[in-house]
Design a protein around this motif. Structure first.
Motif, PDB file in Angstrom:
ATOM      1  N   HIS A   1       4.367  69.895  -1.361  1.00  0.00           N
ATOM      2  CA  HIS A   1       3.835  68.600  -0.884  1.00  0.00           C
ATOM      3  C   HIS A   1       2.565  68.749   0.399  1.00  0.00           C
ATOM      4  O   HIS A   1       2.509  67.755   0.939  1.00  0.00           O
ATOM      5  N   TRP A   2       1.760  69.973   0.124  1.00  0.00           N
ATOM      6  CA  TRP A   2       1.244  70.066   1.466  1.00  0.00           C
ATOM      7  C   TRP A   2      -0.329  70.189   0.742  1.00  0.00           C
ATOM      8  O   TRP A   2      -0.680  70.919  -0.329  1.00  0.00           O
ATOM      9  N   HIS A   3      -1.040  69.621   1.277  1.00  0.00           N
ATOM     10  CA  HIS A   3      -2.510  69.465   0.607  1.00  0.00           C
ATOM     11  C   HIS A   3      -3.523  69.695   1.660  1.00  0.00           C
ATOM     12  O   HIS A   3      -3.833  69.068   2.859  1.00  0.00           O
ATOM     13  N   PRO A   4      -4.406  70.542   1.701  1.00  0.00           N
ATOM     14  CA  PRO A   4      -5.214  70.880   2.639  1.00  0.00           C
ATOM     15  C   PRO A   4      -6.385  69.910   2.838  1.00  0.00           C
ATOM     16  O   PRO A   4      -7.285  69.735   1.783  1.00  0.00           O
ATOM     17  N   ASN A   5      -6.602  69.395   3.947  1.00  0.00           N
ATOM     18  CA  ASN A   5      -7.884  68.417   4.020  1.00  0.00           C
ATOM     19  C   ASN A   5      -8.670  69.099   5.358  1.00  0.00           C
ATOM     20  O   ASN A   5      -9.662  68.087   5.591  1.00  0.00           O
ATOM     21  N   THR A   6      -8.276  70.053   5.819  1.00  0.00           N
ATOM     22  CA  THR A   6      -9.186  70.781   6.888  1.00  0.00           C
ATOM     23  C   THR A   6      -9.147  72.210   6.590  1.00  0.00           C
ATOM     24  O   THR A   6      -8.161  72.743   6.360  1.00  0.00           O
ATOM     25  N   LEU A   7     -10.525  72.669   6.496  1.00  0.00           N
ATOM     26  CA  LEU A   7     -10.775  74.036   6.209  1.00  0.00           C
ATOM     27  C   LEU A   7     -11.384  74.761   7.338  1.00  0.00           C
ATOM     28  O   LEU A   7     -12.551  74.103   7.739  1.00  0.00           O
TER      29      LEU A   7
ATOM     30  N   GLN B   1     -13.506  77.889  -0.966  1.00  0.00           N
ATOM     31  CA  GLN B   1     -13.269  76.696  -0.971  1.00  0.00           C
ATOM     32  C   GLN B   1     -14.160  75.975   0.244  1.00  0.00           C
ATOM     33  O   GLN B   1     -14.614  74.924   0.103  1.00  0.00           O
ATOM     34  N   ALA B   2     -13.986  76.506   1.366  1.00  0.00           N
ATOM     35  CA  ALA B   2     -14.749  76.109   2.431  1.00  0.00           C
ATOM     36  C   ALA B   2     -16.348  75.982   2.433  1.00  0.00           C
ATOM     37  O   ALA B   2     -16.984  75.057   2.648  1.00  0.00           O
ATOM     38  N   SER B   3     -16.752  76.999   1.843  1.00  0.00           N
ATOM     39  CA  SER B   3     -18.189  77.189   1.320  1.00  0.00           C
ATOM     40  C   SER B   3     -18.520  76.132   0.355  1.00  0.00           C
ATOM     41  O   SER B   3     -19.576  75.513   0.327  1.00  0.00           O
ATOM     42  N   ARG B   4     -17.796  75.693  -0.597  1.00  0.00           N
ATOM     43  CA  ARG B   4     -17.924  74.841  -1.799  1.00  0.00           C
ATOM     44  C   ARG B   4     -18.007  73.279  -1.081  1.00  0.00           C
ATOM     45  O   ARG B   4     -18.610  72.689  -1.655  1.00  0.00           O
ATOM     46  N   ASN B   5     -17.184  73.275  -0.055  1.00  0.00           N
ATOM     47  CA  ASN B   5     -17.229  71.977   0.561  1.00  0.00           C
ATOM     48  C   ASN B   5     -18.214  71.879   1.846  1.00  0.00           C
ATOM     49  O   ASN B   5     -17.901  70.703   2.456  1.00  0.00           O
ATOM     50  N   SER B   6     -19.206  72.454   1.999  1.00  0.00           N
ATOM     51  CA  SER B   6     -20.022  72.621   3.116  1.00  0.00           C
ATOM     52  C   SER B   6     -21.290  73.382   2.660  1.00  0.00           C
ATOM     53  O   SER B   6     -21.647  73.672   1.581  1.00  0.00           O
ATOM     54  N   ASN B   7     -22.241  73.521   3.602  1.00  0.00           N
ATOM     55  CA  ASN B   7     -23.524  74.059   3.262  1.00  0.00           C
ATOM     56  C   ASN B   7     -23.485  75.169   4.134  1.00  0.00           C
ATOM     57  O   ASN B   7     -24.503  76.053   4.476  1.00  0.00           O
ATOM     58  N   LEU B   8     -22.219  75.882   4.315  1.00  0.00           N
ATOM     59  CA  LEU B   8     -22.151  77.139   5.015  1.00  0.00           C
ATOM     60  C   LEU B   8     -21.715  78.342   4.184  1.00  0.00           C
ATOM     61  O   LEU B   8     -21.281  78.064   3.039  1.00  0.00           O
ATOM     62  N   LYS B   9     -22.023  79.329   4.389  1.00  0.00           N
ATOM     63  CA  LYS B   9     -21.655  80.693   3.899  1.00  0.00           C
ATOM     64  C   LYS B   9     -20.256  81.170   4.837  1.00  0.00           C
ATOM     65  O   LYS B   9     -20.518  81.777   5.803  1.00  0.00           O
ATOM     66  N   ILE B  10     -19.206  80.885   4.026  1.00  0.00           N
ATOM     67  CA  ILE B  10     -17.790  81.106   4.654  1.00  0.00           C
ATOM     68  C   ILE B  10     -17.313  82.181   3.824  1.00  0.00           C
ATOM     69  O   ILE B  10     -16.907  81.932   2.857  1.00  0.00           O
ATOM     70  N   ARG B  11     -16.666  83.376   4.734  1.00  0.00           N
ATOM     71  CA  ARG B  11     -16.057  84.269   4.013  1.00  0.00           C
ATOM     72  C   ARG B  11     -14.590  84.212   3.925  1.00  0.00           C
ATOM     73  O   ARG B  11     -13.784  84.353   3.000  1.00  0.00           O
ATOM     74  N   TYR B  12     -13.905  83.797   5.207  1.00  0.00           N
ATOM     75  CA  TYR B  12     -12.525  83.854   5.538  1.00  0.00           C
ATOM     76  C   TYR B  12     -12.297  82.292   6.052  1.00  0.00           C
ATOM     77  O   TYR B  12     -12.999  81.989   7.089  1.00  0.00           O
ATOM     78  N   ALA B  13     -11.362  81.810   5.704  1.00  0.00           N
ATOM     79  CA  ALA B  13     -10.732  80.317   6.304  1.00  0.00           C
ATOM     80  C   ALA B  13      -9.538  80.235   6.054  1.00  0.00           C
ATOM     81  O   ALA B  13      -8.665  80.945   5.440  1.00  0.00           O
ATOM     82  N   GLU B  14      -8.855  79.254   7.043  1.00  0.00           N
ATOM     83  CA  GLU B  14      -7.618  78.758   7.017  1.00  0.00           C
ATOM     84  C   GLU B  14      -7.498  77.244   6.592  1.00  0.00           C
ATOM     85  O   GLU B  14      -8.332  76.631   7.080  1.00  0.00           O
ATOM     86  N   GLY B  15      -6.478  76.856   5.830  1.00  0.00           N
ATOM     87  CA  GLY B  15      -6.486  75.476   5.602  1.00  0.00           C
ATOM     88  C   GLY B  15      -5.237  74.724   6.251  1.00  0.00           C
ATOM     89  O   GLY B  15      -4.153  75.535   6.537  1.00  0.00           O
ATOM     90  N   TYR B  16      -5.571  73.431   6.576  1.00  0.00           N
ATOM     91  CA  TYR B  16      -4.744  72.787   7.235  1.00  0.00           C
ATOM     92  C   TYR B  16      -4.639  71.516   6.818  1.00  0.00           C
ATOM     93  O   TYR B  16      -5.250  70.833   6.305  1.00  0.00           O
TER      94      TYR B  16
END
Length: 241
Positions: A171-177, A214-229
């Protein structure tokens, strides 16, 4: 800009959890001058050390020592201060004395934010217990009647729940990348200190790449690696953008 007076706290059930799930955030904020404290409630010596137990003649104390050494090396790479408790795992049991000690730690360092496990994890009860303990200690540290002779009452540092191994079941839903691309090499190097769980190195690399997409698709940034929180409490802000 220096952030030398700012702090962060990570509460991890086992000695490797903070590396897989929050190593990027730890390295990123350490690079920004934050003093990051990592608490490991156990060494993961029973349930998360299968590779060590396959070695002939292995003992519990040897496993604990190996896992502590791994965690210390990983924390050094990431730039964090490590504090290890020895509360066992499978099962993990946290006495009231430890909860009070953690409450005092909250007061002592006054973290800007806290990272810990998801609220639920049907595959690992130690994880959800660590999350509850992190929250309970925070609440105690906010109480005016708790150790009034100590440093000032804790404010309300946000708690972010890091990604469990099987998020759909927790029941974990990432709303911060969080973009961890600048420190990915440090996180990967910290991975590689965890020889007891080498099978997870590539798994959590794939997780970071997926969250990066997912972080790239939710922003205007080019992101290679991310963590979800998952943010546990509402964000309080004066601006929406």
């Amino acid at each position: 800009m220096s952030n030398s007076s700012k702090t962060a706290l990570v509460i991890s059930a086992h000695s490797a959890d903070f590396v897989w799930r929050a190593g990027g955030a730890i390295a990123l904020y350490a690079s920004r001058g934050y003093a990051v404290s990592v608490v490991c409630l156990s060494f993961g010596e029973r349930g998360e050390s299968a590779k060590l137990w396959r070695q002939a003649g292995m003992t519990l104390d040897q496993v604990k020592t190996a896992r502590r050494d791994e965690a210390e090396k990983a924390a050094e790479i990431l730039g964090a201060k490590l504090r290890c408790f020895d509360l066992g795992d499978y099962p993990l049991r946290v006495p009231d004395e430890t909860i009070m000690e953690l409450a005092d730690l909250y007061r002592e360092i006054a973290p800007e934010f806290v990272l810990t496990h998801s609220l639920d994890d049907p595959y690992n009860f130690d994880h959800s217990l660590a999350s509850r303990v992190a929250q309970e200690a925070r609440i105690i540290a906010q109480a005016h009647g708790h150790r009034p002779e100590l440093t000032p009452v804790l404010g309300a540092p946000p708690i972010f729940l890091f990604e469990p191994h099987q998020p759909e079941q927790c029941h974990w839903h990432p709303n911060t990348l969080l973009d961890i691309s600048p420190v990915w090499d440090k996180k990967r190097a910290a991975f590689e200190t965890m020889a007891a769980q080498e099978h997870l190195w590539e798994y959590y690399t794939r997780v970071a790449l997926q969250r990066g997409v997912q972080a790239s698709r939710n922003s205007n940034l080019k992101i290679r690696y991310a963590e979800g929180y998952q943010r546990l409490f509402p964000q309080v802000t004066e601006e929406l953008a």
